[in-house]
Enzyme design. Structure first.
Site, short mmCIF file in Angstrom:
data_model
loop_
_atom_site.label_atom_id
_atom_site.label_comp_id
_atom_site.label_asym_id
_atom_site.label_seq_id
_atom_site.Cartn_x
_atom_site.Cartn_y
_atom_site.Cartn_z
N SER A 1 0.81 -1.36 0.06
CA SER A 1 0.01 0.09 -0.09
C SER A 1 0.83 1.22 -0.13
CB SER A 1 -0.92 0.02 1.29
OG SER A 1 -1.72 1.23 1.45
N TYR B 1 -1.79 -0.78 10.79
CA TYR B 1 -1.99 -1.16 9.42
C TYR B 1 -0.59 -0.60 8.65
CZ TYR B 1 -3.81 -1.14 4.84
OH TYR B 1 -4.15 -1.42 3.51
P1 NDP Z 1 -11.71 -5.65 0.10
O1 NDP Z 1 -12.05 -5.58 1.56
O2 NDP Z 1 -12.75 -5.56 -0.74
O3 NDP Z 1 -11.05 -7.13 0.04
C1 NDP Z 1 -10.33 -7.68 1.08
C2 NDP Z 1 -10.04 -9.28 0.79
O4 NDP Z 1 -9.45 -9.77 1.84
C3 NDP Z 1 -11.56 -10.03 0.72
O5 NDP Z 1 -11.56 -10.64 -0.42
C4 NDP Z 1 -11.73 -10.66 1.90
O6 NDP Z 1 -12.29 -11.99 1.68
C5 NDP Z 1 -10.09 -11.01 2.23
N1 NDP Z 1 -9.69 -11.43 3.53
C6 NDP Z 1 -9.63 -10.74 4.46
N2 NDP Z 1 -9.54 -11.71 5.50
C7 NDP Z 1 -8.97 -12.61 5.15
C8 NDP Z 1 -8.56 -13.91 5.67
N3 NDP Z 1 -8.35 -14.05 6.88
N4 NDP Z 1 -8.28 -14.94 4.65
C9 NDP Z 1 -8.64 -14.92 3.36
N5 NDP Z 1 -9.06 -13.68 2.97
C10 NDP Z 1 -9.31 -12.72 3.73
O7 NDP Z 1 -10.57 -4.88 0.00
P2 NDP Z 1 -9.50 -4.29 -0.93
O8 NDP Z 1 -9.79 -5.29 -2.34
O9 NDP Z 1 -9.11 -2.88 -1.15
O10 NDP Z 1 -8.14 -4.91 -0.50
C11 NDP Z 1 -7.22 -5.95 -0.97
C12 NDP Z 1 -5.63 -5.69 -0.26
O11 NDP Z 1 -5.46 -4.20 -1.05
C13 NDP Z 1 -5.65 -5.57 1.04
O12 NDP Z 1 -4.46 -6.29 1.38
C14 NDP Z 1 -5.61 -4.06 1.36
O13 NDP Z 1 -4.77 -3.96 2.40
C15 NDP Z 1 -4.63 -3.51 0.24
N6 NDP Z 1 -5.16 -2.12 -0.32
C16 NDP Z 1 -6.35 -1.54 -0.36
C17 NDP Z 1 -6.62 -0.19 -0.62
C18 NDP Z 1 -7.60 0.47 -0.76
O14 NDP Z 1 -7.72 1.65 -0.61
N7 NDP Z 1 -8.74 -0.10 -0.72
C19 NDP Z 1 -5.29 0.65 -0.74
C20 NDP Z 1 -4.01 -0.12 -0.53
C21 NDP Z 1 -3.94 -1.40 -0.35
P3 NDP Z 1 -13.21 -12.63 2.80
O15 NDP Z 1 -13.58 -11.79 3.73
O16 NDP Z 1 -14.00 -13.60 2.21
O17 NDP Z 1 -12.18 -13.69 3.59
#
Ligand code: NDP
Length: 248
Positions: free
Chosen positions: A141, A154
């Site tokens: 990020s 975070y």
């Molecule tokens: P979302 O919340 O849409 O996606 C997060 C995903 O992580 C979901 O599919 C969730 O699936 C999964 N997840 C969470 N915990 C677990 C777990 N224990 N095991 C397996 N899967 C898990 O957010 P984003 O798409 O934005 O996030 C994706 C990545 O991008 C993250 O690492 C985030 O930190 C990073 N990011 C996002 C930014 C933003 O502004 N959105 C900016 C910079 C980085 P489920 O709950 O079904 O398990």
């Protein structure tokens, strides 16, 4: 690059960036293995891409379980013969001020955002080393480059993810395996839903309301991932920073 018969495993594929990346690769004809905890979402995504050029399947996976991460990679190899790309993308962002002492949330972020990445690397590395081929990407990020208030933990996890990828790249320097950190700015996804500290949530919302930025979409990040893995084999893009044009 011809993606037919190539396989990408994506964690955090049930929404946001992971889901968009799955769609991008399915369109190109790749085998796509979706991983996340919410099975009904994964099934819905699989059905949506049933007529796409690629083949989409899923394995419900909690990335905080080392055993489940090993099983995920085994599933992908049994199903499609090999893993060409692992995208460690699952993540949580329950921002909070340290004085609120949200210990459970600190633990969750460390478990998902750091340990989940390590378990993914550990599970896929023997397979990739045996083939001397593959590409491991992790979503860090902008928060892996600069710390914001309420983001100490975070940001700490995202700094760690980026450093782990840098270390991995150095360990793999004599191989043909490539490594990349993807560092997005604000992307319009469900990520903020996990913030339980009202002060942190209000701060984020006010900041976004004041800003003139147009947040990125998951598809913008998917395109960056696609660009990265499509470089010629002698080119290793180690990091991509991608932010909304008006994000400071
Ligand atoms: P979302 O919340 O849409 O996606 C997060 C995903 O992580 C979901 O599919 C969730 O699936 C999964 N997840 C969470 N915990 C677990 C777990 N224990 N095991 C397996 N899967 C898990 O957010 P984003 O798409 O934005 O996030 C994706 C990545 O991008 C993250 O690492 C985030 O930190 C990073 N990011 C996002 C930014 C933003 O502004 N959105 C900016 C910079 C980085 P489920 O709950 O079904 O398990």
């Amino acid at each position: 690059m011809d993606w037919n018969n190539k396989t990408i495993v994506i964690t955090g594929a049930s929404s946001g960036i992971g889901e968009a990346t799955a769609a991008r690769f399915a369109k190109e004809g790749a085998n796509v293995v979706l991983a996340a905890r919410r099975e009904e979402r994964l099934e819905e995504i699989k059905q949506r891409f049933i007529d796409s050029p690629g083949t989409v399947d899923y394995k419900p996976t909690d990335v905080t379980s080392q055993q489940q991460m090993e099983e995920l990679i085994s599933f992908a190899i049994d199903r499609f013969g090999q893993v060409d790309v692992l995208f460690n993308n699952a993540g949580l962002m329950p921002l909070s001020f340290l004085e609120k002492k949200k210990v459970d949330e600190w633990d969750k972020m460390i478990d998902v955002n750091i340990k989940g990445v390590l378990y993914g690397i550990g599970a896929v590395l023997p397979h990739m080393k045996e083939r001397n081929s593959g590409h491991i990407l992790t979503t860090s990020s902008i928060a892996g480059h600069e710390v914001m208030p309420a983001g100490a933990v975070y940001c700490g996890t995202k700094f760690a993810a980026r450093v782990i990828m840098e270390g991995l790249g150095k360990e793999l320097a004599s191989t043909d395996i490539r490594t990349t950190s993807i560092s997005p700015g604000v992307v319009d996804t469900e990520l903020m839903d996990s913030i339980s500290d009202d002060d942190a949530l209000n701060m984020m919302k006010e900041g976004l309301a004041k800003s003139e930025m147009t947040p990125l979409k998951g598809e913008d990040i998917a395109e960056a991932v696609f660009y990265t893995v499509n470089q010629p084999s002698h080119v290793d893009v180690n990091e991509i920073i991608i932010r909304p044009t008006k994000q400071g």
